[in-house]
Design an enzyme around this catalytic site. Sequence first.
Site, PDB file in Angstrom:
ATOM      1  N   LYS A 130      49.581  24.952 -14.897  1.00  0.00           N
ATOM      2  CA  LYS A 130      49.966  23.549 -14.762  1.00  0.00           C
ATOM      3  C   LYS A 130      50.462  23.249 -13.339  1.00  0.00           C
ATOM      4  O   LYS A 130      49.681  23.332 -12.413  1.00  0.00           O
ATOM      5  CB  LYS A 130      50.988  23.212 -15.849  1.00  0.00           C
ATOM      6  CG  LYS A 130      50.624  23.766 -17.249  1.00  0.00           C
ATOM      7  CD  LYS A 130      49.377  23.136 -17.840  1.00  0.00           C
ATOM      8  CE  LYS A 130      48.848  23.848 -19.081  1.00  0.00           C
ATOM      9  NZ  LYS A 130      49.797  24.064 -20.155  1.00  0.00           N
ATOM     10  N   ASP A 161      60.745  28.114 -21.697  1.00  0.00           N
ATOM     11  CA  ASP A 161      59.434  27.706 -21.181  1.00  0.00           C
ATOM     12  C   ASP A 161      59.703  26.593 -20.166  1.00  0.00           C
ATOM     13  O   ASP A 161      60.059  25.472 -20.533  1.00  0.00           O
ATOM     14  CB  ASP A 161      58.560  27.215 -22.344  1.00  0.00           C
ATOM     15  CG  ASP A 161      57.154  26.818 -21.898  1.00  0.00           C
ATOM     16  OD1 ASP A 161      56.971  26.522 -20.702  1.00  0.00           O
ATOM     17  OD2 ASP A 161      56.257  26.770 -22.758  1.00  0.00           O
ATOM     18  N   TYR A 218      55.129  23.250 -27.304  1.00  0.00           N
ATOM     19  CA  TYR A 218      53.698  23.318 -27.028  1.00  0.00           C
ATOM     20  C   TYR A 218      52.969  23.851 -28.263  1.00  0.00           C
ATOM     21  O   TYR A 218      53.373  24.858 -28.849  1.00  0.00           O
ATOM     22  CB  TYR A 218      53.488  24.236 -25.813  1.00  0.00           C
ATOM     23  CG  TYR A 218      52.041  24.460 -25.489  1.00  0.00           C
ATOM     24  CD1 TYR A 218      51.247  23.422 -25.035  1.00  0.00           C
ATOM     25  CD2 TYR A 218      51.466  25.712 -25.628  1.00  0.00           C
ATOM     26  CE1 TYR A 218      49.912  23.633 -24.737  1.00  0.00           C
ATOM     27  CE2 TYR A 218      50.132  25.930 -25.333  1.00  0.00           C
ATOM     28  CZ  TYR A 218      49.358  24.873 -24.886  1.00  0.00           C
ATOM     29  OH  TYR A 218      48.041  25.086 -24.602  1.00  0.00           O
ATOM     30  N   ARG A 224      44.946  46.848 -13.160  1.00  0.00           N
ATOM     31  CA  ARG A 224      45.677  46.290 -14.316  1.00  0.00           C
ATOM     32  C   ARG A 224      47.172  46.490 -14.108  1.00  0.00           C
ATOM     33  O   ARG A 224      47.973  45.641 -14.443  1.00  0.00           O
ATOM     34  CB  ARG A 224      45.204  46.942 -15.624  1.00  0.00           C
ATOM     35  CG  ARG A 224      46.072  46.512 -16.793  1.00  0.00           C
ATOM     36  CD  ARG A 224      45.514  46.774 -18.194  1.00  0.00           C
ATOM     37  NE  ARG A 224      44.582  47.857 -18.319  1.00  0.00           N
ATOM     38  CZ  ARG A 224      44.909  49.155 -18.332  1.00  0.00           C
ATOM     39  NH1 ARG A 224      46.168  49.536 -18.206  1.00  0.00           N
ATOM     40  NH2 ARG A 224      43.969  50.075 -18.452  1.00  0.00           N
TER      41      ARG A 224
HETATM   42  C1  LIG Z   1      49.870  24.946 -21.280  1.00  0.00           C
HETATM   43  C2  LIG Z   1      51.180  25.360 -21.792  1.00  0.00           C
HETATM   44  C3  LIG Z   1      51.401  26.647 -22.308  1.00  0.00           C
HETATM   45  C4  LIG Z   1      50.263  27.656 -22.451  1.00  0.00           C
HETATM   46  O1  LIG Z   1      49.784  28.063 -21.215  1.00  0.00           O
HETATM   47  P1  LIG Z   1      48.233  28.474 -20.963  1.00  0.00           P
HETATM   48  O2  LIG Z   1      48.235  28.763 -19.505  1.00  0.00           O
HETATM   49  O3  LIG Z   1      47.412  27.309 -21.358  1.00  0.00           O
HETATM   50  O4  LIG Z   1      47.985  29.673 -21.814  1.00  0.00           O
HETATM   51  C5  LIG Z   1      52.673  26.971 -22.733  1.00  0.00           C
HETATM   52  N1  LIG Z   1      53.692  26.087 -22.652  1.00  0.00           N
HETATM   53  C6  LIG Z   1      53.523  24.845 -22.165  1.00  0.00           C
HETATM   54  C7  LIG Z   1      54.686  23.913 -22.106  1.00  0.00           C
HETATM   55  C8  LIG Z   1      52.276  24.435 -21.723  1.00  0.00           C
HETATM   56  O5  LIG Z   1      52.113  23.192 -21.254  1.00  0.00           O
END
Ligand SMILES: *Cc1c(COP(=O)(O)O)cnc(C)c1O
Length: 381
Positions: A195, A170, A98, A46
Site C-alpha cells: 500500500k 497492523d 482487513y 530465502r
Molecule cells: C492489504 C492489506 C493487508 C494484506 O496485505 P497484502 O499485501 O495484500 O497481503 C493487511 N492489512 C491491511 C490493513 C491491508 O490494507
Amino acid sequence: MKFGTKAIHAGIQPDPSTGAIMTPIFQTSTYVQKSPGDHLGYEYSRTHNPTRTALQNNLAALENGKYGLCFSSGLGAIDAIIKLLNPGDEVISTNDLYGGSYRIFTKVFERYGIKFHFISMEDPKTIEKYVNQSTKLIWAETPTNPMMNIIDIEEIGKVAKKHHLLFAVDNTFATPFLQNPLDLGADIVMHSVTKYLGGHSDVVMGALIVNDDQLAEKLAFIQNACGATPGPQDCFLVLRGIKTLHIRMERHCQNGKEIAHFLKAHPKVDKVYWPGFEDHPNHDIAKKQMRDFGGMISFVIKGNKVEDAKRVLENLHYFSLAESLGGVESLSGHPASMTHASIPKEEREKVGLVDSLIRLSVGIEDVEDLKADLEAALEKV
Ligand SMILES: *Cc1c(COP(=O)(O)O)cnc(C)c1O
C-alpha cells in the site's frame, strides 16, 4: 535523523564494490563459499539477500524499531506472526479489520486450534473480559479498514503488558509517517508494504518490525523456515518508493482532508468516516497518536441504496474502481463486495459496514480534479 532523511538514507549504503548510490538488485539465489561455512554472511536468498537487507533496515528505522523482516505479502507477514502461537492459544482482535486478516484467522488458523475473539476495542477495558490463561496475542488495526475507527494503541499496550501478551498492530493505513506503534507499547508492527510504503501500485509485499531480540529471532526463523520472502526486484521497487514516502504522505493527507470536507458538505452524502473530523468519535485519540489523518475515507450516500453506490463507482474516472489502496493514484472500492466480502454480512453490519459504503484511497493528483470527479459521479444518483 528526522523522518524524511531516514526515508532516503536509513540502512542504505552506497554499493561497496562500485559506489552505486542506488542499492543494486542482487538477483541471485545463492552465494559462493570459499570453503564450507566460509562466506560473506550470505548463503541462500530465502535466508538473506542484500537488497532485502537494505529494505529491512530502512523499514526498521522508519518505525523506530531494531529489526525489520520482509515477506512476500502483507498476509505472509500476518501468517508469520500467528505461527508464533500453538494450538489452544487465543487471540483477541479488533472486530473491524482487513477482510484478508479475518479470513486467514478464521479459515486457516482456527483449523489449527487457535481461537480468535473479534471485539470492539474502542474501550480498551473490554479487552480484559476476554483475557484468560490461553490468551497470547492482541491484534489491532488502526485506523480500521474501512470504518476508520481509531483504537488507542497506548492504552491497549498497557493491557498487553499487564497480562504479558504480545501486542501486534497492523499499521498499513497510517504508515510510519503518521504513527509509530512500537513507541506506544506495541511489540510488533505489521505492514502491507503493497500500500503506502511501496506507494506506486506495482508491488505486493509485507513487513514486520520489532525491537525485542528474541522475538526478532523467532520471526526470522519463521521467515526462513516457511519461506514467504520477497524477491530482490520487489525490494528494490519498495526502496525506491520509500524515498518519497514523506512527500507522498503529506499530499495524501492534504488531499484527504479536502475530499473529506467536500463529501461531508455534499447534499447527496450521508455519513463520512474520516478521523480528522472533530466530531469523529475518536478524534482526540487520533490527534494524540497520529501526526495527521491520512487519505483514507469511507462514505455512505443518502438513502443507503446499493444501486446508488454502484452508480457512483461506475461513474468515477480518476478514482479507479480497484482493490488495494495507498498508491499515488486515487482508488475507489466497494468493501461489501470486494475487500470485505469474506466477512459475513451480519458481522459487517455490526460495525456499520453497510452494503452501500464506498471507500476511497485519495491519491496525490490535483485535488480540484478529484473533487470534480466525485461531483460528476454524485450527480448520477
Ligand atoms: C492489504 C492489506 C493487508 C494484506 O496485505 P497484502 O499485501 O495484500 O497481503 C493487511 N492489512 C491491511 C490493513 C491491508 O490494507
